[in-house]
Design a protein around this motif. Sequence first.
Motif, mmCIF file in Angstrom:
data_model
loop_
_atom_site.group_PDB
_atom_site.id
_atom_site.type_symbol
_atom_site.label_atom_id
_atom_site.label_comp_id
_atom_site.label_asym_id
_atom_site.label_seq_id
_atom_site.Cartn_x
_atom_site.Cartn_y
_atom_site.Cartn_z
ATOM 1 N N GLN A 109 -23.431 65.556 -1.429
ATOM 2 C CA GLN A 109 -22.576 66.740 -1.553
ATOM 3 C C GLN A 109 -22.296 67.367 -0.186
ATOM 4 O O GLN A 109 -21.257 67.992 0.027
ATOM 5 C CB GLN A 109 -23.222 67.793 -2.461
ATOM 6 C CG GLN A 109 -23.703 67.287 -3.809
ATOM 7 C CD GLN A 109 -22.714 66.380 -4.514
ATOM 8 O OE1 GLN A 109 -21.563 66.758 -4.726
ATOM 9 N NE2 GLN A 109 -23.153 65.182 -4.878
ATOM 10 N N LYS A 110 -23.226 67.179 0.746
ATOM 11 C CA LYS A 110 -23.097 67.767 2.073
ATOM 12 C C LYS A 110 -22.488 66.806 3.090
ATOM 13 O O LYS A 110 -22.401 67.117 4.273
ATOM 14 C CB LYS A 110 -24.467 68.266 2.564
ATOM 15 C CG LYS A 110 -24.968 69.482 1.779
ATOM 16 C CD LYS A 110 -26.337 69.913 2.262
ATOM 17 C CE LYS A 110 -26.751 71.234 1.630
ATOM 18 N NZ LYS A 110 -26.000 72.378 2.186
ATOM 19 N N GLY A 111 -22.104 65.628 2.624
ATOM 20 C CA GLY A 111 -21.484 64.664 3.522
ATOM 21 C C GLY A 111 -22.453 63.984 4.467
ATOM 22 O O GLY A 111 -22.061 63.485 5.526
ATOM 23 N N ALA A 112 -23.724 63.949 4.072
ATOM 24 C CA ALA A 112 -24.741 63.273 4.893
ATOM 25 C C ALA A 112 -25.137 61.968 4.212
ATOM 26 O O ALA A 112 -25.268 61.919 2.990
ATOM 27 C CB ALA A 112 -25.967 64.167 5.056
ATOM 28 N N ARG A 113 -25.335 60.929 4.997
ATOM 29 C CA ARG A 113 -25.779 59.669 4.395
ATOM 30 C C ARG A 113 -27.175 59.262 4.864
ATOM 31 O O ARG A 113 -27.741 58.296 4.356
ATOM 32 C CB ARG A 113 -24.770 58.553 4.667
ATOM 33 C CG ARG A 113 -24.674 58.066 6.082
ATOM 34 C CD ARG A 113 -23.530 57.063 6.242
ATOM 35 N NE ARG A 113 -23.589 56.367 7.520
ATOM 36 C CZ ARG A 113 -24.170 55.173 7.707
ATOM 37 N NH1 ARG A 113 -24.739 54.564 6.687
ATOM 38 N NH2 ARG A 113 -24.176 54.597 8.895
ATOM 39 N N HIS A 114 -27.722 60.008 5.806
ATOM 40 C CA HIS A 114 -29.053 59.674 6.322
ATOM 41 C C HIS A 114 -30.109 60.575 5.682
ATOM 42 O O HIS A 114 -29.993 61.802 5.705
ATOM 43 C CB HIS A 114 -29.088 59.832 7.845
ATOM 44 C CG HIS A 114 -28.181 58.873 8.552
ATOM 45 N ND1 HIS A 114 -28.561 57.585 8.852
ATOM 46 C CD2 HIS A 114 -26.904 59.012 8.987
ATOM 47 C CE1 HIS A 114 -27.552 56.963 9.458
ATOM 48 N NE2 HIS A 114 -26.536 57.817 9.544
ATOM 49 N N LEU A 115 -31.141 59.945 5.121
ATOM 50 C CA LEU A 115 -32.282 60.657 4.544
ATOM 51 C C LEU A 115 -33.507 60.315 5.373
ATOM 52 O O LEU A 115 -33.717 59.152 5.733
ATOM 53 C CB LEU A 115 -32.516 60.225 3.099
ATOM 54 C CG LEU A 115 -31.353 60.422 2.115
ATOM 55 C CD1 LEU A 115 -31.690 59.780 0.773
ATOM 56 C CD2 LEU A 115 -31.034 61.888 1.944
#
Length: 227
Positions: free
Chosen positions: A112-118
């Motif tokens: 939802q926040k446009g992040a793909r790195h966890l």
Amino acid sequence: MLNEEKAVVVFSGGQDSTTCLFWAKQQFAEVEVVTFDYGQRHRLEIECAAAIARDLNVQQTVLDMSLLNQLAPNALTRTDVEITHEEGELPSTFVDGRNLLFLSFAAILAKQKGARHLVTGVCETDFSGYPDCRDSFVKSMNVTLNLSMDYPFVIHTPLMWLDKAQTWKMADDLGAFDYVRERTLTCYNGVIGDGCGECPACKLRKAGLDRYVEQRSAAASVGADVR
């Protein structure tokens, strides 16, 4: 070289996740943290995580995971459950499904926040027998998340193959040794910093700290002799 993408760190305010937060801030242009409220034994954990997030100027999202407390009673969520670790059995501090759910919800938030790195601080070297801290689990979870949301997540585990002494070294290399030692909460009895000294988490943390400080002092002595 700084990665211009965005990362979300699974963040409890403990030694491992705080070290990972410092790591992520050096790796990525934008970093946020997600903290899970699952009725943990000490509410101070959430307060500690919030204080560190403010201090390091990162946005924090706190998600209600109280259902986990209902489904998986354990020593981390129940004061009437003793902290034990019998030979050949999982510790009473193990929470069934915790990292499975944490990574799932962190991924939903990240998308939802446009992040793909966890980023998560799980570690197989000092993992105390927790099956959801194993590298094989994280890799399978990464594939599952990508398939379930058709989104290119990348799960980073900077501590996966480090023991506690090496984790302290990483914090030191990141310029965060004193901060991590003084401001984080690892103790099962809710004592910030060096902790109670008696619970399994404190003993593991102190053993690694003592080993690293000894190694650092020995290296400093060798360097002085060379000069």
